[in-house]
Design a protein around this motif. Structure first.
Motif, PDB file in Angstrom:
ATOM      1  N   PHE A   1       5.881  -2.493   5.280  1.00 15.24           N
ATOM      2  CA  PHE A   1       5.740  -1.241   4.529  1.00 15.24           C
ATOM      3  C   PHE A   1       5.496  -1.519   3.060  1.00 15.24           C
ATOM      4  CE2 PHE A   1      10.143  -2.378   3.997  1.00 15.24           C
ATOM      5  CZ  PHE A   1      10.466  -1.956   2.720  1.00 15.24           C
ATOM      6  N   SER A   2       4.853  -0.561   2.419  1.00  7.48           N
ATOM      7  CA  SER A   2       4.730  -0.497   0.965  1.00  7.48           C
ATOM      8  C   SER A   2       5.031   0.946   0.588  1.00  7.48           C
ATOM      9  CB  SER A   2       3.320  -0.857   0.496  1.00  7.48           C
ATOM     10  OG  SER A   2       3.020  -2.193   0.781  1.00  7.48           O
ATOM     11  N   MET A   3       5.894   1.117  -0.394  1.00  6.87           N
ATOM     12  CA  MET A   3       6.261   2.467  -0.819  1.00  6.87           C
ATOM     13  C   MET A   3       5.210   3.033  -1.758  1.00  6.87           C
ATOM     14  SD  MET A   3      10.311   2.054  -1.522  1.00  6.87           S
ATOM     15  CE  MET A   3      11.395   1.369  -0.287  1.00  6.87           C
ATOM     16  N   ASP A   4       4.935   4.323  -1.604  1.00  3.39           N
ATOM     17  CA  ASP A   4       3.979   5.010  -2.467  1.00  3.39           C
ATOM     18  C   ASP A   4       4.492   4.950  -3.910  1.00  3.39           C
ATOM     19  OD1 ASP A   4       3.189   7.528  -4.034  1.00  3.39           O
ATOM     20  OD2 ASP A   4       1.772   7.571  -2.353  1.00  3.39           O
TER      21      ASP A   4
ATOM     22  N   GLU B   1       6.527   1.750  10.462  1.00  7.41           N
ATOM     23  CA  GLU B   1       7.796   1.665   9.750  1.00  7.41           C
ATOM     24  C   GLU B   1       7.886   2.823   8.765  1.00  7.41           C
ATOM     25  OE1 GLU B   1       8.600  -2.098   7.856  1.00  7.41           O
ATOM     26  OE2 GLU B   1       8.704  -3.148   9.780  1.00  7.41           O
ATOM     27  N   ALA B   2       9.085   3.342   8.601  1.00  8.94           N
ATOM     28  CA  ALA B   2       9.374   4.355   7.586  1.00  8.94           C
ATOM     29  C   ALA B   2      10.088   3.650   6.433  1.00  8.94           C
ATOM     30  CB  ALA B   2      10.263   5.449   8.156  1.00  8.94           C
TER      31      ALA B   2
ATOM     32  N   THR C   1       2.639   3.481   2.646  1.00  5.23           N
ATOM     33  CA  THR C   1       1.192   3.512   2.420  1.00  5.23           C
ATOM     34  C   THR C   1       0.448   2.478   3.266  1.00  5.23           C
ATOM     35  OG1 THR C   1       1.406   2.063   0.490  1.00  5.23           O
ATOM     36  CG2 THR C   1       1.404   4.456   0.091  1.00  5.23           C
ATOM     37  N   ASP C   2       1.161   1.526   3.855  1.00  4.18           N
ATOM     38  CA  ASP C   2       0.528   0.549   4.740  1.00  4.18           C
ATOM     39  C   ASP C   2       0.263   1.135   6.134  1.00  4.18           C
ATOM     40  OD1 ASP C   2       0.609  -1.366   2.758  1.00  4.18           O
ATOM     41  OD2 ASP C   2       2.432  -2.314   3.510  1.00  4.18           O
ATOM     42  N   HIS C   3       1.013   2.167   6.495  1.00  4.28           N
ATOM     43  CA  HIS C   3       0.894   2.769   7.828  1.00  4.28           C
ATOM     44  C   HIS C   3       0.867   1.679   8.893  1.00  4.28           C
ATOM     45  CE1 HIS C   3       0.281   6.591   5.866  1.00  4.28           C
ATOM     46  NE2 HIS C   3      -0.659   6.041   5.130  1.00  4.28           N
TER      47      HIS C   3
END
Length: 138
Positions: free
Chosen positions: A55-58, A23-24, A48-50
């Protein structure tokens, strides 16, 4: 209602396609005039979860994006993320993690590369409503 440009749509699409199979994600900064949200800038962030399923945002990128929004006098209008292999609708996790009922939550589905679907949602206490999204020329 929320308005983005064709160029901004392409930024979201390109970022999302480059992240496949993961996911982006990113943020949307802009202005509100007469209850209409106008996206001024799309902030492309690192998941950052790749992961292809969440997803988790940086945090450093988030901070820099919010700082840039403030320096331009913009608001954080919402965020976006991609669904590489599922429809453009909030998952149970998306609903659970949606903390701002005023935010626009964009989801772009890449499950059919001949029919990419971008939708915007308002989410409040797990209640989901599709928000009118307008994609304007340049």
């Amino acid at each position: 209602m929320i308005v983005i440009t064709q160029k901004q749509y392409k930024e979201i699409l390109d970022h999302s396609m480059q992240a496949v199979p993961d996911e982006a994600c990113g943020l949307l900064g802009g202005i509100i005039e007469n209850d209409i949200k106008y996206v001024k800038k799309v902030y492309l962030l690192t998941n950052t979860d790749h992961s292809p399923e969440h997803f988790s945002m940086d945090p450093k990128e988030q901070f820099a994006a919010v700082k840039d929004m403030r320096s331009n006098g913009w608001f954080m209008l919402g965020n976006f993320h991609s669904h590489p292999a599922s429809p453009s609708r909030p998952s149970e996790e998306d609903k659970r993690l949606a903390f701002d009922p005023e935010a626009s939550y964009f989801i772009i589905s890449l499950m059919d590369d001949r029919n990419i679907v971008l939708k915007s949602f308002n989410i409040s206490k797990s209640e989901v409503g599709e928000e009118k999204l307008i994609i304007e020329g340049e």
